[in-house]
Scaffold this active site. Structure first.
Site, PDB file in Angstrom:
ATOM      1  N   HIS B  51       0.581  -0.916   0.019  1.00  0.00           N
ATOM      2  CA  HIS B  51       0.448   0.385  -0.113  1.00  0.00           C
ATOM      3  C   HIS B  51       1.173   1.299   0.017  1.00  0.00           C
ATOM      4  O   HIS B  51       1.840   1.094   0.457  1.00  0.00           O
ATOM      5  CB  HIS B  51      -0.969   0.125   1.015  1.00  0.00           C
ATOM      6  CG  HIS B  51      -2.209  -1.002   1.020  1.00  0.00           C
ATOM      7  ND1 HIS B  51      -2.935  -0.562   0.276  1.00  0.00           N
ATOM      8  CD2 HIS B  51      -2.535  -1.658   1.772  1.00  0.00           C
ATOM      9  CE1 HIS B  51      -3.648  -1.361   0.318  1.00  0.00           C
ATOM     10  NE2 HIS B  51      -3.828  -2.212   0.936  1.00  0.00           N
ATOM     11  N   VAL B 176       1.984 -23.348  19.363  1.00  0.00           N
ATOM     12  CA  VAL B 176       1.506 -23.049  21.442  1.00  0.00           C
ATOM     13  C   VAL B 176       0.704 -23.121  21.348  1.00  0.00           C
ATOM     14  O   VAL B 176      -0.381 -22.711  21.453  1.00  0.00           O
ATOM     15  CB  VAL B 176       2.131 -20.701  21.216  1.00  0.00           C
ATOM     16  CG1 VAL B 176       2.579 -21.056  22.356  1.00  0.00           C
ATOM     17  CG2 VAL B 176       4.026 -21.513  20.399  1.00  0.00           C
ATOM     18  N   LYS B 253     -11.484  -0.016   2.689  1.00  0.00           N
ATOM     19  CA  LYS B 253     -10.955   0.739   1.471  1.00  0.00           C
ATOM     20  C   LYS B 253     -11.810   0.118   0.238  1.00  0.00           C
ATOM     21  O   LYS B 253     -10.769   1.043  -1.317  1.00  0.00           O
ATOM     22  CB  LYS B 253      -9.975  -0.191   1.386  1.00  0.00           C
ATOM     23  CG  LYS B 253      -8.848   0.696   2.055  1.00  0.00           C
ATOM     24  CD  LYS B 253      -7.350   0.247   2.393  1.00  0.00           C
ATOM     25  CE  LYS B 253      -7.086  -0.649   3.081  1.00  0.00           C
ATOM     26  NZ  LYS B 253      -6.291  -0.729   4.087  1.00  0.00           N
ATOM     27  N   ARG B 317      -9.310 -10.733   8.224  1.00  0.00           N
ATOM     28  CA  ARG B 317      -8.189  -9.865   8.501  1.00  0.00           C
ATOM     29  C   ARG B 317      -8.334 -10.302  10.110  1.00  0.00           C
ATOM     30  O   ARG B 317      -9.597  -9.929  10.840  1.00  0.00           O
ATOM     31  CB  ARG B 317      -8.481  -8.956   7.739  1.00  0.00           C
ATOM     32  CG  ARG B 317      -8.890  -8.421   6.858  1.00  0.00           C
ATOM     33  CD  ARG B 317      -9.889  -7.286   6.666  1.00  0.00           C
ATOM     34  NE  ARG B 317     -10.532  -6.815   4.888  1.00  0.00           N
ATOM     35  CZ  ARG B 317     -11.414  -7.224   4.771  1.00  0.00           C
ATOM     36  NH1 ARG B 317     -11.383  -7.772   4.847  1.00  0.00           N
ATOM     37  NH2 ARG B 317     -11.634  -7.049   2.537  1.00  0.00           N
ATOM     38  N   CYS B 449      -6.530 -25.308 -15.364  1.00  0.00           N
ATOM     39  CA  CYS B 449      -6.867 -26.209 -15.328  1.00  0.00           C
ATOM     40  C   CYS B 449      -6.705 -26.637 -13.977  1.00  0.00           C
ATOM     41  O   CYS B 449      -7.417 -27.496 -12.816  1.00  0.00           O
ATOM     42  CB  CYS B 449      -5.861 -27.461 -15.841  1.00  0.00           C
ATOM     43  SG  CYS B 449      -4.874 -28.057 -15.149  1.00  0.00           S
TER      44      CYS B 449
HETATM   45  C1  LIG Z   1      -8.983  -9.991   2.721  1.00  0.00           C
HETATM   46  C2  LIG Z   1      -8.008  -9.159   3.085  1.00  0.00           C
HETATM   47  C3  LIG Z   1      -6.938  -8.552   2.445  1.00  0.00           C
HETATM   48  C4  LIG Z   1      -5.455  -7.978   2.547  1.00  0.00           C
HETATM   49  N1  LIG Z   1      -4.883  -7.125   1.798  1.00  0.00           N
HETATM   50  C5  LIG Z   1      -4.233  -6.755   2.570  1.00  0.00           C
HETATM   51  C6  LIG Z   1      -3.161  -6.054   0.919  1.00  0.00           C
HETATM   52  O1  LIG Z   1      -3.791  -5.338   0.472  1.00  0.00           O
HETATM   53  N2  LIG Z   1      -2.273  -5.316   1.564  1.00  0.00           N
HETATM   54  C7  LIG Z   1      -1.521  -5.666   3.332  1.00  0.00           C
HETATM   55  O2  LIG Z   1      -0.479  -4.859   3.016  1.00  0.00           O
HETATM   56  N3  LIG Z   1      -2.243  -6.003   3.510  1.00  0.00           N
HETATM   57  C8  LIG Z   1      -3.380  -7.043   3.209  1.00  0.00           C
HETATM   58  N4  LIG Z   1      -4.266  -7.783   4.587  1.00  0.00           N
HETATM   59  C9  LIG Z   1      -3.979  -7.928   5.630  1.00  0.00           C
HETATM   60  C10 LIG Z   1      -2.377  -8.929   6.149  1.00  0.00           C
HETATM   61  O3  LIG Z   1      -3.094 -10.006   4.936  1.00  0.00           O
HETATM   62  C11 LIG Z   1      -1.916  -8.949   6.978  1.00  0.00           C
HETATM   63  O4  LIG Z   1      -1.831  -7.735   7.933  1.00  0.00           O
HETATM   64  C12 LIG Z   1      -1.156 -10.190   7.257  1.00  0.00           C
HETATM   65  O5  LIG Z   1      -0.804 -10.844   6.733  1.00  0.00           O
HETATM   66  C13 LIG Z   1      -1.193 -10.529   9.035  1.00  0.00           C
HETATM   67  O6  LIG Z   1       0.236 -11.328   9.196  1.00  0.00           O
HETATM   68  P1  LIG Z   1       1.016 -12.026  10.102  1.00  0.00           P
HETATM   69  O7  LIG Z   1       2.385 -12.349   9.935  1.00  0.00           O
HETATM   70  O8  LIG Z   1       0.639 -10.973  11.284  1.00  0.00           O
HETATM   71  O9  LIG Z   1      -0.494 -12.999  10.541  1.00  0.00           O
HETATM   72  P2  LIG Z   1      -0.801 -14.282   9.940  1.00  0.00           P
HETATM   73  O10 LIG Z   1      -0.340 -14.705   8.318  1.00  0.00           O
HETATM   74  O11 LIG Z   1      -1.702 -15.457  10.809  1.00  0.00           O
HETATM   75  O12 LIG Z   1       0.913 -15.370  10.452  1.00  0.00           O
HETATM   76  C14 LIG Z   1       0.220 -15.692  11.893  1.00  0.00           C
HETATM   77  C15 LIG Z   1       1.217 -17.078  12.293  1.00  0.00           C
HETATM   78  O13 LIG Z   1       0.656 -17.309  13.541  1.00  0.00           O
HETATM   79  C16 LIG Z   1       0.249 -18.604  13.489  1.00  0.00           C
HETATM   80  N5  LIG Z   1      -0.136 -19.801  14.578  1.00  0.00           N
HETATM   81  C17 LIG Z   1      -1.200 -19.069  15.392  1.00  0.00           C
HETATM   82  N6  LIG Z   1      -1.298 -19.323  16.432  1.00  0.00           N
HETATM   83  C18 LIG Z   1      -0.281 -20.358  16.286  1.00  0.00           C
HETATM   84  C19 LIG Z   1      -0.148 -21.130  17.770  1.00  0.00           C
HETATM   85  N7  LIG Z   1      -0.849 -21.176  18.930  1.00  0.00           N
HETATM   86  N8  LIG Z   1       0.944 -21.490  17.904  1.00  0.00           N
HETATM   87  C20 LIG Z   1       2.086 -21.509  16.768  1.00  0.00           C
HETATM   88  N9  LIG Z   1       1.529 -21.077  15.313  1.00  0.00           N
HETATM   89  C21 LIG Z   1       0.137 -19.973  15.998  1.00  0.00           C
HETATM   90  C22 LIG Z   1      -0.738 -19.256  12.271  1.00  0.00           C
HETATM   91  O14 LIG Z   1      -1.124 -20.297  11.824  1.00  0.00           O
HETATM   92  C23 LIG Z   1      -0.147 -17.864  11.003  1.00  0.00           C
HETATM   93  O15 LIG Z   1       0.535 -18.633  10.311  1.00  0.00           O
HETATM   94  C24 LIG Z   1      -5.348  -8.022   4.063  1.00  0.00           C
HETATM   95  C25 LIG Z   1      -5.805  -8.824   5.094  1.00  0.00           C
HETATM   96  C26 LIG Z   1      -6.981  -9.623   4.076  1.00  0.00           C
HETATM   97  C27 LIG Z   1      -7.531 -11.182   4.964  1.00  0.00           C
END
Ligand SMILES: Cc1cc2nc3c(=O)[nH]c(=O)nc-3n(C[C@H](O)[C@H](O)[C@H](O)COP(=O)(O)OP(=O)(O)OC[C@H]3O[C@@H](n4cnc5c(N)ncnc54)[C@H](O)[C@@H]3O)c2cc1C
Ligand SMILES: Cc1cc2nc3c(=O)[nH]c(=O)nc-3n(C[C@H](O)[C@H](O)[C@H](O)COP(=O)(O)OP(=O)(O)OC[C@H]3O[C@@H](n4cnc5c(N)ncnc54)[C@H](O)[C@@H]3O)c2cc1C
Lengths: 421, 496
Positions: B51, B176, B253, B317, B449
């Protein structure tokens, strides 16, 4: 003017792309006609999808004998070997380039390297792909246990893997019905075959499978949603009305661990589109003349890339026809016809190929109707042709022979229609 | 003695943190992930945009406002170091009526405050020059050239590969379940695979970050899922050159129309709030998809027929209480750092989040970080056969014939690509072979496919390389096996 000076170059009169029944028949015929030919297929074996079709029902017209898919493929392969046709397996065509009418370059990759082949003509016989769950609008969870019919068939009959034990099948065409039997024979429970239309899509002899194995058929229904954790657990089915709109409140859930999608095939023609070949939206394949030449001179097409065939015999026949066209094209520096008569679709005709006839040779028209009808006549009013048919069904391709003299009677076009007798 | 750091969650946040912390000599970093592979949480399904940083109100959401633009700038550098597929094609926030310009002016002003460079409002003529295919109803737009797109899971994979190369230890399929706190200090995490000792625990658990925080006794925030759904179209369907947004409303957005980095037209997402217990509900819905379709049509009227849809998917999200990112060292529990509520623009912000965490460790935990003498910032992208020019491809094949054999015909993914993917899976510790792990590294099965030709062959390769029976290969981890046995399995049991 070599396109890629650093990769090895081969030269042939004609390159055949795809080693299924269409490509094998085309390559064999081209060789018989004295052309130098190279057949390329990306699989490790020849035969296209036939080796995975272990049921019988192949070859009644072409070999005058009922064969299984692998047997049909083996016969064609034997013919290739006897004729000394050069072929390569594990050879994937990446690109076709069209430099001029008699100058084509086909680029392929294989475990022995990437090659460019100069050829005067190309016969494209790359088959079709299957429609998948996303394409038919199924929503829900991202789970395993969803397969296209061909994928399930490959897993079972090429790799020996049983996908699941409680199966719902989408589509009652021949492929869906044959897969229903295949699963039942391995001891799986086929819980339902779901068909969108109000009539079954397959041949009568295949619809019998449902009775034989006690499998419920839901006509005018569709699968709309899949639910599960990790694996499919249940699928949601709804009834549809005459206009294929969902009937509110008609939902039912079927418990199953496997969903097989058999919702039709689409000709695989992206490579042809890239070089400007015109596509008929009705067939999904190229627009062709009576030599099966596409709108790009010197590019011929046969088999499921041309039109989805239900009989492999027609596929092989098209392969041979394309080879004959190629021979004429190479010998004369092009297919020159004084006039082209356009074939048009009339009442209840969904598709018909070829699209243009010269009237210089006999042809087979391959056509499909839009809806089933009984006691009909197939008519071509411009030339007074009439053919009585007891039943017509969208699933069954109709093959109609026209003599050159008959075609010549037409002026600019022929209209094919199917009407009440 | 090294300070042990446990990062919970290998999403884009956790992976970025792992990479940045791998720079320091005095840290021993453990990356813990419950899924079989990295990047399968929120980071898997999103719009994949880097973004522009104009959107977040610095008064209401200071963390988001600060980290988004800093993240954008860092990604411009990180995609090069890590060879992550990307495109910097810029975004247009499109006005369809006069009133929309008020909102665009507000965004422009906000962007300037946040430090976004090169933004401006363009008139109708320039707009159609930038995006010829746009709806004729458009009257102007805000043009943000620094916006781009990346592959989110490939980005997580790249980060983790680089982190592992720099000494980070991964623990996949490790969930965890508890946090050990003694005398107000963290001591480590309890998992299904035993206790992992740690002096610092970083909670980057995405949708589940509130649950993890509660395990440490911290309960001032909650996370609820907000679903967004998408359509992806076949790659022969023309899409826009820029990322197209509608003028935003206070709630969202809006539905984006874009050509994602692999060349597929993509539309979505909508926004639907789900109850907190629905954190695993990644199902697409008819209603949601309909909303996306209608929304996209307003910007891109020539949507293709439905038969050109090759995939639909949904993402969740992680929406936190208060709406801003929660990135801080918690005072009650020394050593416990929350990286929670990382909703959009979390993908964009991830590199900045990682530096923020490093700063927190130094500033708030008072740990002086010592840089390694040798730290490798680079990572080589996996071979993609389809990207090689023919002469290069030929050289590859001559060295290794498996690169000459195509497995995925829609995307021209070779057996060599897949074997390389499997090697890389093993390198970061993937234990359960899955088709999705191969898919996210190679793009196999993502074409027209959708894998019906190549999936059985990928299964075969995975079975061989992992030394297991083919039916035990999974689609996406345990419970999603590709088959139930050999083809005679049921019959044999009947007889027995
Ligand atoms: C529909 C949508 C559109 C979006 N579009 C954008 C965009 O265009 N641009 C942008 O910048 N952002 C966007 N985002 C936001 C972005 O995708 C997220 O902010 C980001 O991916 C979050 O990453 P994370 O590593 O924090 O979370 P995650 O990717 O969820 O990573 C957390 C990890 O923790 C693991 N976990 C959870 N609990 C445990 C546990 N107890 N023990 C071990 N592991 C665990 C999970 O399995 C997961 O792999 C969007 C989100 C959504 C849903
Ligand atoms: C489940 C099922 C049951 C059937 N049952 C019957 C039956 O009972 N009786 C009957 O007559 N017919 C039956 N058919 C139909 C029949 O098998 C097909 O019509 C026929 O095989 C189509 O042949 P083809 O040569 O056009 O295509 P294919 O058999 O699909 O061959 C095309 C070949 O081209 C290769 N190829 C594609 N692109 C490239 C490229 N770029 N480079 C190199 N190679 C390429 C493909 O890998 C493939 O090997 C059945 C089909 C199915 C799926």
């Amino acid at each position: 003017m070599e396109p890629f000076p650093e990769i090895p170059m081969l030269g042939y009169d004609v390159v055949v792309i795809g080693g299924g029944p269409a490509g094998m028949a085309a390559a064999a015929r081209a060789k018989e006609l004295g052309l130098s030919v190279l057949l390329l297929d990306e699989n490790d074996y020849l035969g296209g999808i036939l080796p995975q079709c272990i049921h019988s029902g192949f070859g009644i017209h072409y070999f005058k004998e009922e064969l299984t898919g692998p047997e049909f493929a083996a016969r064609l392969a034997k013919r290739l070997v006897e004729l000394g046709v050069e072929y390569r397996t594990a050879a994937r065509v990446l690109e076709i380039r069209n430099y001029s009418d008699l100058e084509k370059v086909v680029i392929f990759t294989s475990p022995s390297g990437v090659y460019q082949v100069w050829a005067k003509a190309v016969i494209y016989a790359a088959g079709a792909r299957e429609r998948h769950a996303f394409e038919i609008g199924i929503v829900g969870d991202r789970v395993s246990g969803i397969y296209t019919a061909g994928e399930a068939q490959t897993l079972m009959d090429i790799y020996g893997v049983l996908p699941g034990k409680e199966v719902v099948i989408v589509g009652s065409g021949d492929v869906g019905l044959i897969m229903a039997r295949r699963f039942a024979l391995e001891g799986a429970k086929v819980k339902a075959v779901i068909e969108l239309m109000p009539y079954p899509g397959g041949l009568a002899r295949n619809v019998m499978i449902l009775k034989d194995f006690n499998i419920p058929l839901y006509l005018s229904h569709k699968v709309v949603e899949v639910r599960g954790k990790g694996r499919v657990q249940r699928v949601k089915v709804v009834k549809v009305d005459e206009n294929i709109n969902e009937v509110p409140g008609s939902e039912l859930w079927i418990e199953a661990d496997t969903l097989v999608i058999s919702a039709g095939l689409v000709p695989a023609v992206k490579k042809l589109k890239k070089i400007g070949v015109e596509i008929d939206p009705a067939t999904g394949g190229p627009v062709v003349n009576d030599r099966l030449e596409t709108t790009v001179p010197g590019i011929f097409v046969a088999g499921n890339s041309l039109v989805i065939n239900d009989l492999v015999d027609y596929v092989a026949e098209q392969g041979e026809l394309a080879a004959e066209g190629t021979k004429e094209f190479i010998d004369n520096g092009g297919i020159e016809s004084r006039k082209w008569i356009k074939v048009e679709k009339g009442s209840n005709v969904r598709l018909v190929v070829p699209h243009y006839l010269s009237g210089e040779r006999d042809v087979y028209l391959y056509l499909r109707v839009a809806r089933p009808m009984e006691d009909v006549e197939l008519r071509i009013p411009e030339i007074g042709k009439r053919l009585k048919l007891p039943v017509v069904k969208p699933a069954e391709m109709i093959r109609l022979k026209l003599k050159a003299e008959e075609i010549q009677k037409a002026n600019k076009k022929l209209t094919v229609e199917v009407v009440k007798a | 003695m090294k300070i042990k750091v446990a990062i919970i969650g290998a999403g884009i946040s956790g992976a970025s943190i792992a990479r940045v912390l791998s720079k320091y000599e005095n840290l021993e970093v453990h990356l813990i992930e419950k899924a079989p592979d990295v990047g399968w949480g929120v980071s898997k399904a999103n719009t994949a945009l880097i973004h522009g940083g104009y959107d977040d109100d610095p008064d209401k959401y200071p963390m988001r406002a600060k980290l988004c633009i800093r993240g954008n700038r860092l990604w411009h550098q990180w995609v090069k170091e890590l060879q992550i597929a990307h495109v910097w094609n810029g975004a247009l926030i499109v006005a369809l009526q006069e009133e929309d310009f008020d909102e665009l002016e507000r965004l422009l002003e906000r962007g300037r405050r946040n430090g976004v460079p090169e933004m401006r409002i363009v008139d109708r003529e320039e707009l159609f020059h930038l995006e010829p295919g746009l709806t004729r109803e458009a009257i102007g737009a805000l043009w943000v050239p620094i916006v781009g797109q990346i592959g989110p899971i490939p980005a997580v994979i790249a980060l983790v590969e680089n982190a592992v190369a720099n000494g980070v230890k991964t623990h996949l399929e490790t969930e965890v379940r508890g946090i050990k706190v003694e005398g107000g200090e963290v001591k480590g995490v309890e998992t299904n695979n035993g206790f992992i000792e740690a002096d610092i625990v970083i909670n980057a658990a995405g949708l589940h970050a509130d649950e993890i925080a509660r395990m440490a006794g911290i309960d001032y925030f909650e996370i609820h899922p907000r679903k967004g759904e998408y359509f992806l179209f076949d790659d022969d369907v023309p899409g826009p050159r820029r990322v197209l947004f509608p003028t935003p409303t206070p709630i969202s957005k809006g539905i984006v129309v874009t050509t994602e980095i692999s060349g597929h037209l993509m539309i979505g997402p909508n926004a639907q709030d789900l109850p907190p217990e629905k954190k695993e509900d990644f199902a697409t819905t008819k209603e949601g998809l309909e909303e996306v379709w209608e929304g996209a049509k307003k910007l891109w009227p020539q949507l293709p027929p439905r038969s050109k849809v090759i995939r639909t998917f949904a993402g969740l999200r992680p929406e936190p209480t208060g709406g801003d990112f929660i990135i801080k060292a918690e005072e009650e529990v020394w050593g416990f750092i929350n990286v929670a509520g990382i909703r959009s623009p979390g993908l964009t912000s991830a590199p900045a989040i990682a530096y923020e965490v490093a700063e927190i460790i130094q500033r708030d935990l008072g740990i002086k970080l010592v840089e390694k003498e040798k730290w490798n910032p680079y990572r080589r992208e996996i071979t993609h056969f389809f990207m090689l020019p023919p002469e290069k491809a030929n050289e590859m094949v001559k060295k290794n014939p498996s690169y000459g054999k195509i497995v995925c015909r829609c995307n021209n993914v070779s057996e060599g690509d897949i074997l390389e993917a499997i090697e890389r899976m093993k390198f970061i510790g993937v234990k359960t072979p899955s088709v999705d792990s191969v898919k996210f590294r190679t793009k196999a099965t993502t074409g027209t496919c959708q894998g019906s030709f190549c999936r059985p062959r990928i299964v075969q390769l995975l079975a061989r390389e992992y030394g297991v029976e083919p039916w035990k290969i999974t689609l996406k981890g345990k419970g999603s096996e590709i088959g139930i046995g050999d083809v005679k399995a049921l019959l044999r049991r009947d007889e027995a």
